[in-house]
Scaffold this active site. Structure first.
Site, PDB file in Angstrom:
ATOM      1  N   SER A 142       9.492 -38.600 -15.769  1.00 22.04           N
ATOM      2  CA  SER A 142       9.504 -39.951 -16.488  1.00 22.04           C
ATOM      3  C   SER A 142      10.546 -41.060 -15.710  1.00 22.04           C
ATOM      4  O   SER A 142      10.100 -41.997 -15.212  1.00 22.04           O
ATOM      5  CB  SER A 142       9.661 -40.073 -17.827  1.00 22.04           C
ATOM      6  OG  SER A 142       8.793 -39.234 -18.193  1.00 22.04           O
ATOM      7  N   THR A 164      11.538 -36.661 -26.409  1.00 22.84           N
ATOM      8  CA  THR A 164      10.823 -35.317 -25.959  1.00 22.84           C
ATOM      9  C   THR A 164      11.566 -34.233 -26.970  1.00 22.84           C
ATOM     10  O   THR A 164      12.315 -34.536 -27.676  1.00 22.84           O
ATOM     11  CB  THR A 164      10.755 -35.274 -24.450  1.00 22.84           C
ATOM     12  OG1 THR A 164       9.932 -34.062 -24.019  1.00 22.84           O
ATOM     13  CG2 THR A 164      12.097 -35.030 -23.987  1.00 22.84           C
ATOM     14  N   LYS A 191      10.949 -34.836 -31.396  1.00 23.29           N
ATOM     15  CA  LYS A 191       9.905 -35.835 -31.623  1.00 23.29           C
ATOM     16  C   LYS A 191       9.386 -36.058 -33.128  1.00 23.29           C
ATOM     17  O   LYS A 191       8.944 -36.925 -33.582  1.00 23.29           O
ATOM     18  CB  LYS A 191       8.304 -35.388 -31.002  1.00 23.29           C
ATOM     19  CG  LYS A 191       8.613 -35.377 -29.396  1.00 23.29           C
ATOM     20  CD  LYS A 191       7.173 -34.997 -29.034  1.00 23.29           C
ATOM     21  CE  LYS A 191       6.974 -35.121 -27.539  1.00 23.29           C
ATOM     22  NZ  LYS A 191       5.707 -34.839 -26.868  1.00 23.29           N
ATOM     23  N   ASN A 228       6.733 -40.152 -29.815  1.00 27.58           N
ATOM     24  CA  ASN A 228       7.310 -39.948 -28.274  1.00 27.58           C
ATOM     25  C   ASN A 228       7.453 -41.318 -27.763  1.00 27.58           C
ATOM     26  O   ASN A 228       8.253 -41.333 -26.507  1.00 27.58           O
ATOM     27  CB  ASN A 228       6.215 -39.312 -27.498  1.00 27.58           C
ATOM     28  CG  ASN A 228       5.000 -40.173 -26.926  1.00 27.58           C
ATOM     29  OD1 ASN A 228       4.710 -40.984 -27.604  1.00 27.58           O
ATOM     30  ND2 ASN A 228       4.614 -39.786 -25.911  1.00 27.58           N
ATOM     31  N   GLY A 285      -5.775 -23.830 -29.878  1.00 24.54           N
ATOM     32  CA  GLY A 285      -4.580 -23.729 -30.206  1.00 24.54           C
ATOM     33  C   GLY A 285      -4.272 -24.773 -31.399  1.00 24.54           C
ATOM     34  O   GLY A 285      -5.235 -25.352 -31.673  1.00 24.54           O
ATOM     35  N   THR A 305      -3.399 -17.659 -34.361  1.00 25.27           N
ATOM     36  CA  THR A 305      -2.928 -17.463 -35.731  1.00 25.27           C
ATOM     37  C   THR A 305      -3.744 -18.305 -36.582  1.00 25.27           C
ATOM     38  O   THR A 305      -3.644 -19.624 -36.634  1.00 25.27           O
ATOM     39  CB  THR A 305      -1.418 -17.504 -35.585  1.00 25.27           C
ATOM     40  OG1 THR A 305      -0.940 -17.205 -34.525  1.00 25.27           O
ATOM     41  CG2 THR A 305      -0.975 -17.196 -36.984  1.00 25.27           C
ATOM     42  N   TYR A 347      -1.216 -29.080 -16.568  1.00 25.17           N
ATOM     43  CA  TYR A 347      -1.430 -29.688 -15.297  1.00 25.17           C
ATOM     44  C   TYR A 347      -0.757 -29.110 -14.091  1.00 25.17           C
ATOM     45  O   TYR A 347      -0.800 -29.390 -13.096  1.00 25.17           O
ATOM     46  CB  TYR A 347      -0.973 -31.201 -15.352  1.00 25.17           C
ATOM     47  CG  TYR A 347       0.354 -31.473 -16.009  1.00 25.17           C
ATOM     48  CD1 TYR A 347       1.603 -31.186 -15.055  1.00 25.17           C
ATOM     49  CD2 TYR A 347       0.584 -31.644 -17.182  1.00 25.17           C
ATOM     50  CE1 TYR A 347       2.785 -31.531 -15.313  1.00 25.17           C
ATOM     51  CE2 TYR A 347       2.011 -31.720 -17.630  1.00 25.17           C
ATOM     52  CZ  TYR A 347       2.971 -31.792 -16.696  1.00 25.17           C
ATOM     53  OH  TYR A 347       4.329 -31.899 -17.321  1.00 25.17           O
ATOM     54  N   GLY A 376      -4.504 -31.878 -17.615  1.00 25.14           N
ATOM     55  CA  GLY A 376      -3.594 -32.776 -18.285  1.00 25.14           C
ATOM     56  C   GLY A 376      -2.759 -33.559 -17.513  1.00 25.14           C
ATOM     57  O   GLY A 376      -2.124 -34.374 -18.206  1.00 25.14           O
TER      58      GLY A 376
HETATM   59  P1  ATR Z   1       2.638 -27.202 -28.002  1.00 25.55           P
HETATM   60  O1  ATR Z   1       3.563 -27.853 -29.206  1.00 25.55           O
HETATM   61  O2  ATR Z   1       2.671 -27.618 -26.899  1.00 25.55           O
HETATM   62  O3  ATR Z   1       1.441 -27.555 -28.564  1.00 25.55           O
HETATM   63  P2  ATR Z   1       3.240 -24.659 -29.483  1.00 25.55           P
HETATM   64  O4  ATR Z   1       3.528 -25.302 -30.636  1.00 25.55           O
HETATM   65  O5  ATR Z   1       3.712 -23.293 -28.722  1.00 25.55           O
HETATM   66  O6  ATR Z   1       2.964 -25.661 -28.065  1.00 25.55           O
HETATM   67  O7  ATR Z   1       1.529 -24.283 -29.700  1.00 25.55           O
HETATM   68  C1  ATR Z   1       0.915 -23.503 -28.446  1.00 25.55           C
HETATM   69  C2  ATR Z   1      -0.270 -23.019 -29.146  1.00 25.55           C
HETATM   70  O8  ATR Z   1      -1.153 -22.311 -27.938  1.00 25.55           O
HETATM   71  C3  ATR Z   1      -0.382 -22.091 -30.396  1.00 25.55           C
HETATM   72  O9  ATR Z   1      -1.398 -22.416 -31.240  1.00 25.55           O
HETATM   73  C4  ATR Z   1      -0.610 -20.825 -29.887  1.00 25.55           C
HETATM   74  O10 ATR Z   1      -1.107 -19.969 -30.894  1.00 25.55           O
HETATM   75  P3  ATR Z   1      -0.543 -19.463 -31.980  1.00 25.55           P
HETATM   76  O11 ATR Z   1      -0.816 -20.424 -33.105  1.00 25.55           O
HETATM   77  O12 ATR Z   1      -1.223 -18.019 -32.421  1.00 25.55           O
HETATM   78  O13 ATR Z   1       0.749 -18.892 -31.836  1.00 25.55           O
HETATM   79  C5  ATR Z   1      -1.423 -20.974 -28.805  1.00 25.55           C
HETATM   80  N1  ATR Z   1      -1.116 -20.026 -27.755  1.00 25.55           N
HETATM   81  C6  ATR Z   1       0.008 -19.668 -26.892  1.00 25.55           C
HETATM   82  N2  ATR Z   1      -0.113 -18.763 -26.032  1.00 25.55           N
HETATM   83  C7  ATR Z   1      -1.365 -17.929 -26.319  1.00 25.55           C
HETATM   84  C8  ATR Z   1      -1.974 -17.157 -25.973  1.00 25.55           C
HETATM   85  N3  ATR Z   1      -1.737 -16.207 -25.182  1.00 25.55           N
HETATM   86  N4  ATR Z   1      -3.424 -16.954 -26.309  1.00 25.55           N
HETATM   87  C9  ATR Z   1      -3.985 -17.529 -27.329  1.00 25.55           C
HETATM   88  N5  ATR Z   1      -3.207 -18.603 -27.827  1.00 25.55           N
HETATM   89  C10 ATR Z   1      -2.160 -19.055 -27.335  1.00 25.55           C
END
Ligand code: ATR
Length: 288
Positions: free
Chosen positions: A21, A66, A70, A91, A131, A157, A231, A252
């Site tokens: 940035s 960041t 946030k 942000n 995600g 999850t 990205y 991204g």
């Molecule tokens: P951000 O804030 O950048 O979105 P995060 O809060 O760590 O990052 O969220 C990452 C997401 O990617 C989460 O939903 C995670 O799944 P879980 O909720 O089950 O933890 C998902 N994620 C990360 N690694 C993964 C993987 N190898 N396979 C599937 N999902 C994944």
């Protein structure tokens, strides 16, 4: 040239790591003779409240926020944009003579990338988000605020995705919002109808570039726009698979650039040409 009228912009977080940035914003400031400067402010958690008080005291014009602040910054603001409030993350802060307002330009940046680079209208479409972290939270509110028809949230999850979809349903009661786990059997029935797929997970990010996408690639199709928020690299395993499936695809980078462009517009009113930043990053080899 810095003089007595120079307005201060900056980035707060900890660590600031490899943030590009300062490079991007100061490039625009220089190229256009704007009387601003954009500075990095790494701030430890213990000093966070004092730092914000200080920014107010010295009349800093604007800040990007960041990790890890946030969410934490919200109680310190005077006002918050309604969409940033729904995401519960800010942000961008603008300081209007002591009145601090928070925005979330990750959201506006994502919408602009999809519309301008994907040439895609989000309204009334069916969207699948993969995600359930912070990026998914912003992406969901982004598409919902644009008037989508249906949202499917798919996450490893399911307790997390269930919680998020419940929240979204509360804000947008008229929209059909579903959540499912990663088992392909759970999404194979609806993915054929999906117009826009947004993968918000870090899967495929450098250095783990050979990890296969979260979504089974055989379900990708040519009638969808595939967005991978990663990205680095620009061509992830998901983007490669989208190409193979004949789908329009975006990484991204556009979101990263447009969120900065939107922040700069809020602080200064100046509209940055995205290509000026793309060219700079290429010249500086920041995307290798
Ligand atoms: P951000 O804030 O950048 O979105 P995060 O809060 O760590 O990052 O969220 C990452 C997401 O990617 C989460 O939903 C995670 O799944 P879980 O909720 O089950 O933890 C998902 N994620 C990360 N690694 C993964 C993987 N190898 N396979 C599937 N999902 C994944």
């Amino acid at each position: 040239m810095i003089d007595v009228n120079t307005k201060i912009l900056g980035l707060i977080g900890d660590p600031l790591g490899h943030s590009i940035s300062p490079l991007l914003h100061n490039h625009t400031i220089r190229e256009n003779n704007l009387n601003y400067v954009y500075l990095p402010f790494p701030i430890k958690a213990d000093n966070f409240a004092d730092a914000l008080k200080g920014f107010r005291a010295i009349n800093v014009r604007g800040l990007n926020v960041t990790i890890p602040y946030k969410e934490k910054v919200i109680p310190y603001l005077d006002k918050i944009d309604p969409l940033a409030e729904k995401i519960a993350a800010v942000n961008t802060i603008v300081n209007d003579d002591g009145l601090l307002t928070g925005y979330n330009t990750d959201l506006t940046g994502l919408i602009r990338m999809i519309k301008e680079e994907g040439d895609f209208q989000i309204k009334e479409k069916k969207v699948m988000i993969v995600g359930a972290g912070g990026a998914a939270r912003a992406s969901g509110i982004a598409v919902l605020s644009e008037g989508v028809d249906q949202v499917y949230l798919v996450n490893r999850t399911t307790s997390k995705s269930a919680k998020l979809t419940k929240e979204w349903q509360m804000y947008y009661p008229g929209v059909k919002i579903y959540n499912a786990g990663l088992d392909a059997e759970l999404y194979q029935d609806f993915i054929g109808d999906i117009d826009l797929l947004i993968d918000t997970t870090p899967v495929g990010m450098s250095p783990n570039i050979d990890v296969p996408p979260v979504i089974k690639v055989e379900y990708l199709h040519s009638n969808m726009l595939v967005v991978d928020l990663v990205y680095n690299p620009q061509e992830t395993s998901l983007i490669k698979a989208a190409k193979d499936a004949g789908a329009v695809h975006l990484n991204g980078l556009g979101m990263l650039l447009y969120q900065g462009i939107e922040s700069f517009k809020i602080w200064t009113g100046f509209e940055i040409d995205v290509n000026s930043w793309k060219n700079l990053l290429e010249a500086e080899r920041k995307l290798d």
